[in-house]
Write an enzyme that holds these catalytic residues in place. Sequence first.
Site, mmCIF file in Angstrom:
data_model
loop_
_atom_site.group_PDB
_atom_site.id
_atom_site.type_symbol
_atom_site.label_atom_id
_atom_site.label_comp_id
_atom_site.label_asym_id
_atom_site.label_seq_id
_atom_site.Cartn_x
_atom_site.Cartn_y
_atom_site.Cartn_z
ATOM 1 N N LYS A 168 34.455 42.234 -86.576
ATOM 2 C CA LYS A 168 34.363 41.016 -87.403
ATOM 3 C C LYS A 168 34.618 41.386 -88.850
ATOM 4 O O LYS A 168 34.501 42.558 -89.218
ATOM 5 C CB LYS A 168 32.987 40.372 -87.226
ATOM 6 C CG LYS A 168 31.847 41.294 -87.636
ATOM 7 C CD LYS A 168 30.507 40.704 -87.259
ATOM 8 C CE LYS A 168 29.369 41.575 -87.743
ATOM 9 N NZ LYS A 168 29.310 41.744 -89.195
ATOM 10 N N ASP B 269 26.009 45.868 -85.910
ATOM 11 C CA ASP B 269 26.450 46.672 -87.057
ATOM 12 C C ASP B 269 25.668 47.975 -87.281
ATOM 13 O O ASP B 269 25.235 48.264 -88.412
ATOM 14 C CB ASP B 269 26.394 45.818 -88.341
ATOM 15 C CG ASP B 269 27.354 44.635 -88.287
ATOM 16 O OD1 ASP B 269 28.007 44.443 -87.259
ATOM 17 O OD2 ASP B 269 27.438 43.893 -89.290
ATOM 18 N N CYS C 4 23.685 39.964 -91.196
ATOM 19 C CA CYS C 4 24.425 39.903 -89.937
ATOM 20 C C CYS C 4 23.530 39.655 -88.728
ATOM 21 O O CYS C 4 23.920 38.952 -87.799
ATOM 22 C CB CYS C 4 25.272 41.149 -89.776
ATOM 23 S SG CYS C 4 26.625 41.159 -91.005
HETATM 24 C C1 VGL Z 1 26.403 42.990 -93.560
HETATM 25 C C2 VGL Z 1 26.704 42.434 -95.756
HETATM 26 C C3 VGL Z 1 28.060 42.610 -95.647
HETATM 27 C C4 VGL Z 1 25.462 43.197 -92.413
HETATM 28 C C5 VGL Z 1 27.766 43.166 -93.431
HETATM 29 O O1 VGL Z 1 25.813 43.913 -91.457
HETATM 30 O O2 VGL Z 1 24.346 42.632 -92.461
HETATM 31 N N1 VGL Z 1 25.884 42.606 -94.724
HETATM 32 N N2 VGL Z 1 28.586 42.970 -94.478
#
Ligand code: VGL
Length: 204
Positions: free
Chosen positions: A106, A8, A151
Amino acid sequence: MRALILVDLQNDFLPGGALAVPNGDAVIPVANALLPRFEIVVATQDWHPADHMSFAAQHPGRSPGEVVDLDGLPQVLWPVHCVQGTRGAEFAAPLCQEGWGAVFVKGTDPRVDSYSGFYDNGHRASTGLADWLRGRGVDTVYVMGLATDYCVKFTALDAVSEGFATHLVVDGCRGVELAPGDVEAALAELREAGVTLVDSGDVA
Ligand code: VGL
Ligand code: ZN
């Protein structure tokens, strides 16, 4: 065979983004330095529909940081972030994307969040990441990215349970820290699960 998993590394998780992780931009140079050391690199991408139920905006009267029940799972509510096709969902511009083998999206199902790059939070649907890695002979993974306490943590935990020898590149991660100590707790949980914590400088 080993692989690097970049979790991410998207604009919304960087300073100025919708769900900014403190000092999140500091991990981009770490990713760029590690990339050439890996034959196999994959990335995960948080990729939500605009009405995703993890967004506080979908729950009238609720605010980001609160926890609700979502189809039987506890769900932290987040600001609207990483909406499909928006700039916030794009990978950070300074991140080198050369040589990536695949991107696994995702969080596309509006009814369930997906912190891990392998499975949704209910462990119901797979992204295909584990099979993709195994199909290329990968038995060892190095995980880094954002955010340590969400994540990254769940991606590394699933990597272990899928049987991969799993390393966490600690200086390549930053956390949300909704509560102080969340990052330290995540690292302890990962260590206990069998994840090896390493520094990017020690990755050959
Ligand atoms: C994430 C919260 C919501 C992350 C993604 O990448 O850690 N955290 N969506
Ligand atoms: Zn998300």
